[in-house]
Scaffold this active site. Structure first.
Site, PDB file in Angstrom:
ATOM      1  N   CYS A  27      13.909   9.344 -27.250  1.00  0.00           N
ATOM      2  CA  CYS A  27      13.231   9.020 -28.389  1.00  0.00           C
ATOM      3  C   CYS A  27      11.429  10.290 -28.583  1.00  0.00           C
ATOM      4  O   CYS A  27      11.166   9.674 -29.286  1.00  0.00           O
ATOM      5  CB  CYS A  27      12.679   7.423 -28.097  1.00  0.00           C
ATOM      6  SG  CYS A  27      11.223   7.351 -27.155  1.00  0.00           S
TER       7      CYS A  27
ATOM      8  N   HIS B  58       0.248  -1.167  -6.401  1.00  0.00           N
ATOM      9  CA  HIS B  58       0.011  -0.248  -7.147  1.00  0.00           C
ATOM     10  C   HIS B  58       1.294  -0.002  -8.077  1.00  0.00           C
ATOM     11  O   HIS B  58       0.598   1.576  -8.124  1.00  0.00           O
ATOM     12  CB  HIS B  58      -0.620   0.546  -6.623  1.00  0.00           C
ATOM     13  CG  HIS B  58      -2.957   0.115  -6.642  1.00  0.00           C
ATOM     14  ND1 HIS B  58      -3.362   0.992  -5.523  1.00  0.00           N
ATOM     15  CD2 HIS B  58      -3.464  -1.042  -6.958  1.00  0.00           C
ATOM     16  CE1 HIS B  58      -4.650  -0.003  -5.679  1.00  0.00           C
ATOM     17  NE2 HIS B  58      -4.337  -0.925  -6.715  1.00  0.00           N
TER      18      HIS B  58
ATOM     19  N   ASN C 168      -8.663   0.376  11.134  1.00  0.00           N
ATOM     20  CA  ASN C 168      -9.087   1.465  10.665  1.00  0.00           C
ATOM     21  C   ASN C 168      -9.644   2.710  11.663  1.00  0.00           C
ATOM     22  O   ASN C 168     -10.788   2.386  12.300  1.00  0.00           O
ATOM     23  CB  ASN C 168      -9.910   1.515   9.489  1.00  0.00           C
ATOM     24  CG  ASN C 168      -9.733   2.339   8.703  1.00  0.00           C
ATOM     25  OD1 ASN C 168      -8.691   2.138   7.684  1.00  0.00           O
ATOM     26  ND2 ASN C 168     -10.795   2.288   7.649  1.00  0.00           N
TER      27      ASN C 168
HETATM   28  P1  NAD Z   1      -8.583   4.939   0.740  1.00  0.00           P
HETATM   29  O1  NAD Z   1      -8.391   6.864   0.805  1.00  0.00           O
HETATM   30  O2  NAD Z   1      -9.695   4.612   0.316  1.00  0.00           O
HETATM   31  O3  NAD Z   1      -9.341   5.446   2.724  1.00  0.00           O
HETATM   32  C1  NAD Z   1      -7.946   5.482   3.828  1.00  0.00           C
HETATM   33  C2  NAD Z   1      -8.229   5.294   4.739  1.00  0.00           C
HETATM   34  O4  NAD Z   1      -7.647   5.435   5.644  1.00  0.00           O
HETATM   35  C3  NAD Z   1      -9.720   5.606   5.858  1.00  0.00           C
HETATM   36  O5  NAD Z   1     -10.500   4.797   5.649  1.00  0.00           O
HETATM   37  C4  NAD Z   1      -9.138   6.187   6.776  1.00  0.00           C
HETATM   38  O6  NAD Z   1     -10.458   5.982   8.205  1.00  0.00           O
HETATM   39  C5  NAD Z   1      -8.634   5.383   7.307  1.00  0.00           C
HETATM   40  N1  NAD Z   1      -7.549   5.976   7.978  1.00  0.00           N
HETATM   41  C6  NAD Z   1      -6.500   7.579   7.725  1.00  0.00           C
HETATM   42  N2  NAD Z   1      -5.465   7.759   8.459  1.00  0.00           N
HETATM   43  C7  NAD Z   1      -5.567   6.693   9.413  1.00  0.00           C
HETATM   44  C8  NAD Z   1      -4.705   5.905  10.546  1.00  0.00           C
HETATM   45  N3  NAD Z   1      -3.980   7.315  10.821  1.00  0.00           N
HETATM   46  N4  NAD Z   1      -4.727   5.227  11.845  1.00  0.00           N
HETATM   47  C9  NAD Z   1      -5.445   4.514  10.814  1.00  0.00           C
HETATM   48  N5  NAD Z   1      -6.434   4.192   9.683  1.00  0.00           N
HETATM   49  C10 NAD Z   1      -6.453   5.462   9.413  1.00  0.00           C
HETATM   50  O7  NAD Z   1      -7.189   4.790   1.250  1.00  0.00           O
HETATM   51  P2  NAD Z   1      -7.266   3.347   0.417  1.00  0.00           P
HETATM   52  O8  NAD Z   1      -8.206   2.305   0.528  1.00  0.00           O
HETATM   53  O9  NAD Z   1      -5.329   2.886   0.190  1.00  0.00           O
HETATM   54  O10 NAD Z   1      -7.821   3.633  -1.356  1.00  0.00           O
HETATM   55  C11 NAD Z   1      -6.938   4.535  -2.320  1.00  0.00           C
HETATM   56  C12 NAD Z   1      -5.591   4.496  -3.205  1.00  0.00           C
HETATM   57  O11 NAD Z   1      -5.471   5.228  -3.100  1.00  0.00           O
HETATM   58  C13 NAD Z   1      -5.114   3.599  -3.180  1.00  0.00           C
HETATM   59  O12 NAD Z   1      -4.785   3.262  -4.645  1.00  0.00           O
HETATM   60  C14 NAD Z   1      -3.542   4.050  -3.077  1.00  0.00           C
HETATM   61  O13 NAD Z   1      -2.278   3.570  -3.737  1.00  0.00           O
HETATM   62  C15 NAD Z   1      -3.748   5.115  -3.289  1.00  0.00           C
HETATM   63  N6  NAD Z   1      -3.497   6.056  -2.387  1.00  0.00           N
HETATM   64  C16 NAD Z   1      -1.371   6.147  -1.897  1.00  0.00           C
HETATM   65  C17 NAD Z   1      -1.297   6.775  -1.416  1.00  0.00           C
HETATM   66  C18 NAD Z   1       0.266   6.921  -0.670  1.00  0.00           C
HETATM   67  O14 NAD Z   1       0.741   6.352  -1.022  1.00  0.00           O
HETATM   68  N7  NAD Z   1       0.677   7.484   0.563  1.00  0.00           N
HETATM   69  C19 NAD Z   1      -1.616   8.329  -1.146  1.00  0.00           C
HETATM   70  C20 NAD Z   1      -3.204   8.612  -1.577  1.00  0.00           C
HETATM   71  C21 NAD Z   1      -3.790   7.717  -2.215  1.00  0.00           C
END
Ligand code: NAD
Length: 243
Positions: free
Chosen positions: A152, A121, A213
């Site tokens: 620009c 991403h 997770n």
């Molecule tokens: P999501 O928020 O949909 O899911 C995150 C998952 O991680 C949840 O199911 C949660 O239970 C689990 N989780 C949280 N903390 C945890 C831990 N310490 N140990 C184990 N599990 C844990 O996130 P996603 O599936 O990555 O999708 C969200 C989109 O948002 C992605 O495309 C990402 O690019 C973007 N995003 C990125 C960031 C970042 O760069 N840090 C932050 C937020 C969102």
């Protein structure tokens, strides 16, 4: 699932691939999207959903609102890699891990020293002018919450994949290839709700797919082993064993 057994499986492999999401960085202080403390559950007075505010459509419609949203919510300048990022980098250095595939845009795997990081991403290190494609660094862009414009006149945007935009194809091909060849696939810290990224795990051919997770994941059927809890519970133990 017993953590020690998971650690055994991880340490017996010499071709681990890690596929992660926002949950990898919550223990570094960066909120995820869908947990109870995630951005989707925080109060927001704009009247728009976070998905919309991180969409190509919103960028085109309201550059001030888009810029303010991503700079205030997705940029966490003081965040440091946590034990999971550090352990994955160490496993790569030991020749046991071949790739980290991340949906995250926070650069913490790079900061931890991982080399083969496939950012499907994009990232918030790199920026470019929408019109002339001139590139910029975060230092040139993140000093203000206002939009930045190129000489620009074009809008300078982050090199991230917004909702409604295609993923970087080269990186996606490399990610699928790594998953296909993996002995152990670890999926961690992702709700597997964002497509097409979540579909790439279906290219895994082996029988050691580990899902770590905190919250239950609807696509958990894809996993051979499931640990419902924090990534640090597992990676602290891996780190203890590899020293
Ligand atoms: P999501 O928020 O949909 O899911 C995150 C998952 O991680 C949840 O199911 C949660 O239970 C689990 N989780 C949280 N903390 C945890 C831990 N310490 N140990 C184990 N599990 C844990 O996130 P996603 O599936 O990555 O999708 C969200 C989109 O948002 C992605 O495309 C990402 O690019 C973007 N995003 C990125 C960031 C970042 O760069 N840090 C932050 C937020 C969102």
């Amino acid at each position: 699932m017993d953590i020690e057994k998971l650690v055994d499986i991880i340490l017996e492999s010499n071709n681990i691939v890690f596929f992660g999401g926002a949950g990898v960085s919550t223990e570094s202080g960066i909120p995820d999207f869908r947990s109870s403390t995630g951005l989707y559950n925080q109060k927001n007075d704009t009247g728009y959903s976070p998905e919309y505010m991180l969409s190509h459509e919103f960028l085109e419609e309201d550059k001030v609102g888009f810029t303010k949203y991503y700079k205030e919510n997705l940029v966490v300048p003081d965040a440091k890699p946590n034990i999971t990022h550090i352990c994955l980098a160490k496993l790569e250095e030991m020749g046991k891990l071949s790739a980290v595939i991340t949906q995250n845009i926070d650069s913490l795997h790079h900061m931890a020293g991982s080399k083969n990081v496939l950012e499907i991403h994009g990232n918030l290190r790199d920026y470019y002018c929408q019109d002339c494609k001139k590139t910029y660094t975060s230092d040139q862009v993140l000093y203000t919450v206002e939009p930045n414009y190129c000489e620009c006149g074009g809008y300078i945007r982050p090199n991230v994949t917004l909702y409604g935009e295609p993923l970087p194809q080269d990186t996606v091909y490399k990610a699928i290839d790594a998953i296909r060849k993996a002995d152990v696939l670890i999926i961690g810290g992702t709700s597997l709700a964002v497509y097409p990224a979540a579909a790439y795990i279906d290219f895994y051919n082996g029988d050691k797919c580990i899902l770590i997770n905190r919250d239950p994941v609807s696509r958990s059927v894809a996993a051979d082993y499931i640990y419902q809890g924090k990534l640090s519970d597992v990676f602290t133990k891996v780190m203890d064993r590899i020293g």
